[in-house]
Design an enzyme around this catalytic site. Structure first.
Site, PDB file in Angstrom:
ATOM      1  N   GLN A 106       0.846  -1.198   0.000  1.00  0.00           N
ATOM      2  CA  GLN A 106       0.000   0.000   0.000  1.00  0.00           C
ATOM      3  C   GLN A 106       0.880   1.246   0.000  1.00  0.00           C
ATOM      4  O   GLN A 106       0.385   2.356  -0.092  1.00  0.00           O
ATOM      5  CB  GLN A 106      -0.883   0.019   1.255  1.00  0.00           C
ATOM      6  CG  GLN A 106      -1.829  -1.159   1.338  1.00  0.00           C
ATOM      7  CD  GLN A 106      -2.479  -1.240   2.711  1.00  0.00           C
ATOM      8  OE1 GLN A 106      -3.468  -0.572   3.001  1.00  0.00           O
ATOM      9  NE2 GLN A 106      -1.917  -2.051   3.583  1.00  0.00           N
ATOM     10  N   HIS A 124      -1.554   1.483  -4.225  1.00  0.00           N
ATOM     11  CA  HIS A 124      -1.959   2.881  -4.001  1.00  0.00           C
ATOM     12  C   HIS A 124      -1.115   3.879  -4.793  1.00  0.00           C
ATOM     13  O   HIS A 124      -1.125   5.070  -4.490  1.00  0.00           O
ATOM     14  CB  HIS A 124      -1.922   3.211  -2.503  1.00  0.00           C
ATOM     15  CG  HIS A 124      -3.011   2.533  -1.723  1.00  0.00           C
ATOM     16  ND1 HIS A 124      -3.022   2.430  -0.351  1.00  0.00           N
ATOM     17  CD2 HIS A 124      -4.148   1.905  -2.140  1.00  0.00           C
ATOM     18  CE1 HIS A 124      -4.102   1.777   0.046  1.00  0.00           C
ATOM     19  NE2 HIS A 124      -4.800   1.445  -1.021  1.00  0.00           N
ATOM     20  N   GLY A 190       2.763  -4.399   9.030  1.00  0.00           N
ATOM     21  CA  GLY A 190       2.741  -2.949   9.219  1.00  0.00           C
ATOM     22  C   GLY A 190       1.557  -2.230   8.612  1.00  0.00           C
ATOM     23  O   GLY A 190       1.705  -1.133   8.085  1.00  0.00           O
TER      24      GLY A 190
HETATM   25  P1  OAD Z   1      -1.524   3.080   9.021  1.00  0.00           P
HETATM   26  O1  OAD Z   1      -0.816   4.332   9.442  1.00  0.00           O
HETATM   27  O2  OAD Z   1      -2.999   3.085   9.037  1.00  0.00           O
HETATM   28  O3  OAD Z   1      -1.037   1.860   9.923  1.00  0.00           O
HETATM   29  C1  OAD Z   1       0.305   1.581  10.150  1.00  0.00           C
HETATM   30  C2  OAD Z   1       0.404   0.353  11.043  1.00  0.00           C
HETATM   31  O4  OAD Z   1       1.777   0.030  11.186  1.00  0.00           O
HETATM   32  C3  OAD Z   1      -0.175   0.544  12.446  1.00  0.00           C
HETATM   33  O5  OAD Z   1      -1.040  -0.541  12.749  1.00  0.00           O
HETATM   34  C4  OAD Z   1       1.070   0.537  13.353  1.00  0.00           C
HETATM   35  O6  OAD Z   1       0.832  -0.085  14.596  1.00  0.00           O
HETATM   36  C5  OAD Z   1       2.038  -0.272  12.540  1.00  0.00           C
HETATM   37  N1  OAD Z   1       3.467   0.062  12.761  1.00  0.00           N
HETATM   38  C6  OAD Z   1       4.034   1.263  13.038  1.00  0.00           C
HETATM   39  N2  OAD Z   1       5.365   1.160  13.130  1.00  0.00           N
HETATM   40  C7  OAD Z   1       5.671  -0.150  12.896  1.00  0.00           C
HETATM   41  C8  OAD Z   1       6.882  -0.897  12.844  1.00  0.00           C
HETATM   42  N3  OAD Z   1       8.072  -0.331  13.061  1.00  0.00           N
HETATM   43  N4  OAD Z   1       6.803  -2.227  12.571  1.00  0.00           N
HETATM   44  C9  OAD Z   1       5.599  -2.828  12.362  1.00  0.00           C
HETATM   45  N5  OAD Z   1       4.430  -2.159  12.395  1.00  0.00           N
HETATM   46  C10 OAD Z   1       4.451  -0.855  12.652  1.00  0.00           C
HETATM   47  O7  OAD Z   1      -0.943   2.705   7.553  1.00  0.00           O
HETATM   48  P2  OAD Z   1      -1.547   1.738   6.442  1.00  0.00           P
HETATM   49  O8  OAD Z   1      -2.280   0.594   7.066  1.00  0.00           O
HETATM   50  O9  OAD Z   1      -0.476   1.446   5.490  1.00  0.00           O
HETATM   51  O10 OAD Z   1      -3.557   5.288   1.503  1.00  0.00           O
HETATM   52  O11 OAD Z   1      -2.597   2.712   5.761  1.00  0.00           O
HETATM   53  C11 OAD Z   1      -3.319   2.278   4.647  1.00  0.00           C
HETATM   54  C12 OAD Z   1      -3.566   3.424   3.685  1.00  0.00           C
HETATM   55  O12 OAD Z   1      -4.166   4.516   4.376  1.00  0.00           O
HETATM   56  C13 OAD Z   1      -2.309   4.052   3.100  1.00  0.00           C
HETATM   57  O13 OAD Z   1      -1.808   3.333   1.985  1.00  0.00           O
HETATM   58  C14 OAD Z   1      -2.765   5.405   2.697  1.00  0.00           C
HETATM   59  C15 OAD Z   1      -3.622   5.768   3.892  1.00  0.00           C
HETATM   60  O14 OAD Z   1      -4.677   6.625   3.649  1.00  0.00           O
HETATM   61  C16 OAD Z   1      -3.421   6.190   0.514  1.00  0.00           C
HETATM   62  O15 OAD Z   1      -2.699   7.179   0.595  1.00  0.00           O
HETATM   63  C17 OAD Z   1      -4.233   5.865  -0.693  1.00  0.00           C
END
Ligand code: OAD
Ligand code: ZN
Length: 251
Positions: A106, A124, A190
């Site tokens: 993503q 994305h 992540g």
């Molecule tokens: P999020 O910011 O929603 O979630 C990030 C996740 O990574 C959280 O559950 C954290 O707990 C976890 N996390 C943080 N640091 C970490 C680490 N060092 N190791 C492992 N996990 C960790 O991001 P996404 O799920 O990627 O879309 O968000 C999905 C989409 O929402 C993105 O692609 C973006 C956004 O709107 C667009 O821009 C189209």
């Protein structure tokens, strides 16, 4: 690595030894240790900026300069960061598994490629690309993009960031992603599990028989759809997990 990690590695090996394929889904958490902000954590991007202004077709129509600037800043930031041990471990796993490996991300950064992943499916979009709204060409775009930027294919000035905004259809949803969700192992890393369709991939993969595993800082919104989980930073969890899988496969 703890017992949970070793148990998970042997479950993965059992599937892979009988010819199984692996599909990995990554989110912002895998790039966090490289210094990129996630979206929904404390201090995340969507806490500092208004999503509807920066990541929607309507926002771009209203104030293109603001949207160009936001993505120019993020594109420039890529020059000062490097892939971390999590990205590198996934590239190692890919080399081991070969053609049976698929990576769906993503993320719009290029850290997977720079770590050696061959063809991540950027559902994305990609920060380092621009798309022409006149002729639909997708162009490599390493530098700043603005209203004066010109399409090298048709000469128009209608370039936009090659990013999927809210309300738009993610890429690769027709063939490549559905095909990859028939893999025997599905590993999610992540991602908070809030944004669909990506958040639904685990249920789909599991329904088709995959062993489903989550690596995240904390249980995600769809954590109940995983058979097993390892909680902690991806850059610390993935290298020993991949080592254990490689060791298991060579036994
Ligand atoms: P999020 O910011 O929603 O979630 C990030 C996740 O990574 C959280 O559950 C954290 O707990 C976890 N996390 C943080 N640091 C970490 C680490 N060092 N190791 C492992 N996990 C960790 O991001 P996404 O799920 O990627 O879309 O968000 C999905 C989409 O929402 C993105 O692609 C973006 C956004 O709107 C667009 O821009 C189209
Ligand atoms: Zn064009």
């Amino acid at each position: 690595m703890g017992k949970d990690g070793r148990d998970i590695a042997s479950l993965v090996c059992a599937r892979l030894k009988s010819g199984g394929r692996v599909t990995v889904l990554t989110g912002a958490g895998i790039s966090a240790e490289s210094g990129l902000a996630t979206f929904r954590d404390m201090g995340g991007l969507w806490e500092q900026y208004r999503v509807e202004e920066l990541a929607s077709p309507e926002g771009f129509a209203r104030n293109p300069a603001l949207v160009y600037d936001f993505y120019n800043l993020r594109r420039a930031q890529l020059n000062s960061i490097e892939p971390n041990s999590g990205h590198l471990a996934l590239a190692t796993l890919e080399r081991q598994v070969g053609d049976g490996f698929s990576l769906i991300t993503q993320n719009v950064d290029d850290l997977h490629e720079r770590a050696g992943s061959r063809q991540p499916l950027h559902m994305h979009g990609e920060l380092r690309k621009a798309r022409c709204q006149a002729c639909a060409s997708v162009l490599n775009w390493p530098d700043d993009l603005d209203a004066k930027s010109q399409c090298s294919a048709c000469g128009s000035h209608a370039l936009r960031p090659h990013i999927v905004w809210f309300g738009e259809m993610p890429f690769h949803m027709e063939e490549r992603i559905p095909a990859s969700l028939t893999a025997e192992v599905f590993l999610s890393i992540g991602t908070s599990g809030h944004v669909y369709p990506a958040a639904g991939f685990v249920a789909e993969a599991r329904q088709q028989g995959a062993l489903t595993i989550e690596v995240n800082l904390e249980p995600s919104a769809n954590s109940e759809a995983f058979d097993a989980a390892l909680y902690g930073p991806a850059g610390e969890i993935l290298p020993p997990l991949v080592d254990a899988i490689m060791a298991g496969l060579s036994e």
